[in-house]
Scaffold this motif. Structure first.
Motif, PDB file in Angstrom:
ATOM      1  N   ALA A 143     -77.688  11.005  13.147  1.00  0.00           N
ATOM      2  CA  ALA A 143     -76.539  10.214  12.171  1.00  0.00           C
ATOM      3  C   ALA A 143     -75.611   9.565  12.819  1.00  0.00           C
ATOM      4  CB  ALA A 143     -76.322  11.037  10.988  1.00  0.00           C
ATOM      5  N   GLU A 144     -74.821   8.649  12.124  1.00  0.00           N
ATOM      6  CA  GLU A 144     -73.535   8.060  12.767  1.00  0.00           C
ATOM      7  C   GLU A 144     -72.595   9.208  12.702  1.00  0.00           C
ATOM      8  OE1 GLU A 144     -70.570   4.498  12.112  1.00  0.00           O
ATOM      9  OE2 GLU A 144     -72.251   4.725  10.635  1.00  0.00           O
ATOM     10  N   ASP A 155     -76.554  15.210  11.136  1.00  0.00           N
ATOM     11  CA  ASP A 155     -75.044  15.213  11.494  1.00  0.00           C
ATOM     12  C   ASP A 155     -74.833  16.248  12.702  1.00  0.00           C
ATOM     13  OD1 ASP A 155     -74.021  13.778   9.322  1.00  0.00           O
ATOM     14  OD2 ASP A 155     -75.100  15.349   8.158  1.00  0.00           O
ATOM     15  N   GLY A 185     -72.884  11.782  14.783  1.00  0.00           N
ATOM     16  CA  GLY A 185     -73.497  12.951  15.002  1.00  0.00           C
ATOM     17  C   GLY A 185     -73.075  13.744  16.384  1.00  0.00           C
ATOM     18  N   ASP A 189     -85.736  11.235   9.117  1.00  0.00           N
ATOM     19  CA  ASP A 189     -84.547  11.970   8.852  1.00  0.00           C
ATOM     20  C   ASP A 189     -83.594  11.551   9.860  1.00  0.00           C
ATOM     21  OD1 ASP A 189     -85.463  12.930   6.429  1.00  0.00           O
ATOM     22  OD2 ASP A 189     -85.879  14.672   7.042  1.00  0.00           O
ATOM     23  N   ARG A 190     -82.366  11.640   9.787  1.00  0.00           N
ATOM     24  CA  ARG A 190     -81.165  11.760  10.703  1.00  0.00           C
ATOM     25  C   ARG A 190     -80.370  12.905  10.334  1.00  0.00           C
ATOM     26  NH1 ARG A 190     -84.609   9.262  12.327  1.00  0.00           N
ATOM     27  NH2 ARG A 190     -84.633   7.157  13.105  1.00  0.00           N
TER      28      ARG A 190
END
Length: 217
Positions: free
Chosen positions: A135-136, A107, A138, A104-105
């Motif tokens: 995440a991007e 935020d 994040g 998982d990624r």
């Protein structure tokens, strides 16, 4: 160091039942402070909480996030957190953050009173892991204790990051404790490719936000 970290986990396992009172004193007042800080930091969407403990911060996070994954190495603390936070958008896991893996990624990655327990020898490894989990765009959000309150601890002779703690039952443990010097932490993270802003909250706590440098907005 592995032995010391195992002792640290053992300490928090044994302390779980008394943690809220011994850490916060007035739990109702702590809840108000926690809710205010979480509102100021604005965690949202997919949140990972590291070292969730007894769930007082988890309680505030689930009110504003879409989903929360909360991990802690102490099963006794996680049991209390599960009982306290019965929201359908939280998943609890018993896990050692230094060995935990996931695809998982997130935020937001959040931790309270955890960074000061990361040994200096594992500091860079820990922040590399955080970067992988983000995440991007994040963010990493954290709460900890300011270096100005360092004198409350008893450091083991000849060490700068190992303290001795006692529980109410007389049990004695050694744990890692690195209080936060805001400027030193910001400088170190900048050298590692992070942009970090740290603010004081009262005389004892700091709150920080860090992003991989290219994503600072």
């Amino acid at each position: 160091m592995d032995e010391l970290l195992a002792d640290q986990v053992g300490y928090y396992r044994r302390r779980a039942s008394e943690y809220d009172v011994t850490a916060y004193g007035d739990v109702a007042a702590a809840r108000e402070r926690i809710a205010r800080l979480v509102a100021q930091m604005r965690p949202s969407r997919r949140v990972l909480e590291i070292a969730c403990g007894t769930g007082l911060w988890t309680e505030a996070l689930v009110a504003v996030a879409d989903t929360v994954v909360a991990i802690d190495a102490a099963p006794e603390a996680v049991a209390i957190a599960r009982d306290r936070v019965r929201s359908g958008n939280v998943t609890f896991e018993i896990a050692d953050v230094f060995s935990w893996t996931t695809d998982d990624r997130f935020d937001v990655i959040f931790f309270s009173a955890w960074l000061s327990h990361v040994p200096m020898s594992r500091f860079e490894q820990f922040w590399r892991m955080l970067r992988r989990l983000l995440a991007e765009n994040g963010r990493v959000l954290f709460i900890d204790e300011h270096v100005n309150v360092r004198e409350k601890e008893t450091y083991v002779a000849g060490t700068e990051e190992i303290v001795e703690r006692r529980l109410r039952d007389g049990g004695k443990f050694r744990i890692v404790k690195n209080f936060v010097d805001p400027q030193a932490l910001q400088d170190r993270l900048r050298d590692m490719g992070w942009d970090c802003q740290i603010r004081r909250d009262g005389s004892d706590w700091i709150r920080g936000e860090a992003r991989p440098a290219q994503h600072l907005g």
